[in-house]
Design an enzyme around this catalytic site. Sequence first.
Site, PDB file in Angstrom:
ATOM      1  N   ARG A  61       0.793  -1.209   0.000  1.00  0.00           N
ATOM      2  CA  ARG A  61       0.000   0.000   0.000  1.00  0.00           C
ATOM      3  C   ARG A  61       0.837   1.276   0.000  1.00  0.00           C
ATOM      4  O   ARG A  61       0.753   2.078  -0.922  1.00  0.00           O
ATOM      5  CB  ARG A  61      -0.943   0.019   1.210  1.00  0.00           C
ATOM      6  CG  ARG A  61      -1.899   1.209   1.198  1.00  0.00           C
ATOM      7  CD  ARG A  61      -2.813   1.236   2.399  1.00  0.00           C
ATOM      8  NE  ARG A  61      -3.633   0.029   2.489  1.00  0.00           N
ATOM      9  CZ  ARG A  61      -4.487  -0.209   3.481  1.00  0.00           C
ATOM     10  NH1 ARG A  61      -4.621   0.686   4.463  1.00  0.00           N
ATOM     11  NH2 ARG A  61      -5.195  -1.318   3.495  1.00  0.00           N
ATOM     12  N   TYR A 108     -15.846  13.875 -15.280  1.00  0.00           N
ATOM     13  CA  TYR A 108     -15.612  15.041 -16.135  1.00  0.00           C
ATOM     14  C   TYR A 108     -14.242  15.026 -16.798  1.00  0.00           C
ATOM     15  O   TYR A 108     -14.052  15.626 -17.847  1.00  0.00           O
ATOM     16  CB  TYR A 108     -15.756  16.338 -15.331  1.00  0.00           C
ATOM     17  CG  TYR A 108     -17.129  16.535 -14.746  1.00  0.00           C
ATOM     18  CD1 TYR A 108     -18.252  16.590 -15.559  1.00  0.00           C
ATOM     19  CD2 TYR A 108     -17.301  16.667 -13.365  1.00  0.00           C
ATOM     20  CE1 TYR A 108     -19.513  16.769 -15.014  1.00  0.00           C
ATOM     21  CE2 TYR A 108     -18.559  16.852 -12.815  1.00  0.00           C
ATOM     22  CZ  TYR A 108     -19.665  16.900 -13.648  1.00  0.00           C
ATOM     23  OH  TYR A 108     -20.904  17.074 -13.119  1.00  0.00           O
ATOM     24  N   HIS A 163      -7.658  -3.732  -8.282  1.00  0.00           N
ATOM     25  CA  HIS A 163      -7.505  -3.006  -7.017  1.00  0.00           C
ATOM     26  C   HIS A 163      -8.854  -2.917  -6.311  1.00  0.00           C
ATOM     27  O   HIS A 163      -9.609  -1.969  -6.520  1.00  0.00           O
ATOM     28  CB  HIS A 163      -6.951  -1.597  -7.304  1.00  0.00           C
ATOM     29  CG  HIS A 163      -6.343  -0.940  -6.098  1.00  0.00           C
ATOM     30  ND1 HIS A 163      -5.165  -1.368  -5.532  1.00  0.00           N
ATOM     31  CD2 HIS A 163      -6.733   0.116  -5.357  1.00  0.00           C
ATOM     32  CE1 HIS A 163      -4.847  -0.601  -4.500  1.00  0.00           C
ATOM     33  NE2 HIS A 163      -5.799   0.319  -4.368  1.00  0.00           N
TER      34      HIS A 163
END
Length: 840
Positions: free
Chosen positions: A30, A120, A76
């Site tokens: 991580r 977006y 993931h």
Amino acid sequence: MSDNKIEELTLEQLMGERFGRYSKSIIQERALPDIRDGLKPVQRRILFAMNKDGNTYDKGFRKSAKSVGNVMGNFHPHGDSSIYEALVRLSQDWKLREPLIEMHGNNGSMDGDPPAAMRYTEARLSKIAGLMLRDINKDTVEMTLNFDDTEKEPTVLPARIPNLFVNGATGISAGYATEIPPHNLRELIKALIFLMQHPDASLDDLMQYVPGPDFPTGGIIQGTDGIRKAYETGRGRVILRAKTTIDELRGGRQQITVTEIPYEVNKAQLVKRINDLRLNKKVEGIAEARDETDRSGLRLAIELKRNADAKGILNYLLKNTDLQINYNFNMVAIDDQRPMRIGLKHYLKSYLAFQQEIITRRTRFDLNKAQTRLHIVEGLIKALSILDQVIKTIRASKNRKDATNNLVTEYQFTQPQAEAIVALQLYRLTNTDVTDLQDEQKRLNDAIAEYEKILNDKNELNRVLVRELKAIDKAFGSERRTQIEKHVQKLTVATKVTVPDEEVVVLVSHAGYIKRSSLRSFNASSLADNGLREDDYPLLIQSASTLSHLFMFTNLGHVIYRPIHELADTKWKETGEHISQSIGLADNEQIISALIFDHLDVPGTVIISTSDGQVKQTTISDLNPGTRYKSRASVFMKLKNDQAQVLNVQYYEPKDENTSLTAISNQGYGLRFDVAEVPVQGTRTAGVRAINLKDGDELTNLVLTNDQDNLAIITQRGAFKEMAASELELGRRARRGVLVLHKLKRNPHEVVDFIAYSPEFHGALEVITDRPEFQDILVDDHHLGTIKSNGTFVIDTDTQGVPVTLRKKITTVDDKETDPNESTEDAPQHGSKQETLDIN
């Protein structure tokens, strides 16, 4: 129950085992980057997934939400926000030296603005990201099953650029944290090539090529010792400051222009901080700070007022804002499944070994592929040479499988060769194709020879690696952005930069209250309306600059220092701040004198006298404050016994050769001697004897006197007399002196205090009693007496109390230079030059 699955474990065992697994997970999978490709798992998965989907630099942009969904669904299994944040960071050119993602839309800013939502924005891999994934399909890295065993993902990317140092890393895990700064790709490639050619190269040799970090935001690094320590041990600290210039504006004004700021500093917060300092009057001289950044580049404009100290203001801003920061190296990465703190050489050697492994695996893959193809080509060439027999055999066969078996049996083709022959199209039977096959055979033989040479000769492998690194340098190398300076510049800030030069009125009281008031507040009130208690009175009321310095002296030999601007700024009618709020004084300790200086390099001395007849001179420089002046008083006079007290502290600057010192004891013995007889000594000395006292006698005061001065004396019985100072002939120090009072057999007069004043003085003196009561005495109402007279009674001790102090009455603010003979209560400012006082 026979199949009971309940286990009995202690809490320590359970917590230790579970937290150990959790720690291993976040350390390895991580928060910390791998030393080989410099990526955390989420970053590696993003790049791999986008490459697998064909979302590369040479194709159009795709919605970020699609890429995030692919990563989350296939590789993931965590929240989409963490994946999108990692994707956005990979695209931010102010955080990564070589961004790995190109993004259309709002991907955040240096002002800390958040990026637009993933629905977006659009993203694709950058061109240099292709180098991170190049040759991944050639078995160059190990592949492992994903979380649901439906697909395979790489444990590490081929990473044809030294990404860990190029783009840096930051992260926090259980027990470990990492902070690796970005570096210059071109410099790292040169260092890699040098280390490959000189395996025993020292750190200093490598730092010839990699002198330090190269931040995407530029800036200036100071402190090469910190860089070297970091490259040697993995930990170190350097100063990182903005790049600034001082530009001239119209009207004689100046402007500080910032074109580069330190790494990961929030630009909007920086501008706000500068404006807050201006509005809160922490720094004087800034008119406005604004952000003029546009598409041409970063630019902050700090406009200054006329005649402002640009250099001083810049130093203050560097010291008190993020225009200058400390950058701490903590270079931790996963090396061989373990977190390790790494240095420069360690990393370069690890990366070279990894790249040699990548090239070896790639070459082995290419070799196997070439050998397989060569085998097929040789079979095709053989088949074309006996084409008629081959066709006859195929035509006689039952089906494709039978034809393949017949070719293997009759002509000794291998199974792959026979399958290729059966699948051969008719147009390939021309003479041209035979020639092409022969040419291909030659190319394959050459390639195989080259691959075998690389695999069998380490020098050849290194030559391939050098050639590829140089090609990367040529295509993607860029010049250094961050400037490196060897030494850390010490920042000194002049007081006038942080404090506006304003005239104020300073008050120090007998009870220990101190304050400063603006002239506006002072002029709006009367002098007596000073906010002090009825039993308190001012020792000092003086006009001074906020840049001046106040020294307060106590009867037990301690001096308290305060810059005027640090005094409590109150209205004139308010009491002010008590000195005990910051410095503790003894129960029997009180302030007896206060002096204000415009600067600390005045040429004069202070003359200090004590009740046991001692006197000395000490330079002002010896009284300069230490770093703990706010909480501790300093010693300026060593007292010889517990009963002795400091009586008077006067500033002396030799201007008049007729100046002498007059000492009078409690029993009335007076002595006048030259100032030159008093040596200049340090602060922790007891001085020399001023007057030879009888047993039981003590000194009442010692004052600077001119030959023309008069002396005013007050006794314990309330008698007041004036006499000419010249009646005391100039003698030598440490003598008994002569009586200045007529000795009475019954209830004799004892001197409690005296002062010297100029014959031109026609004002009022003030007697303060032990109650305290205040009695004014006009000097013109009394004539000069003889040395043997006892004067006239002016105080009724039964109703007013016993006199303890005689001084000039404070009737106005003292704001001018006065004669050194005047009392310390009216001590003037000395000098006009302002100075830098560095007390931090």
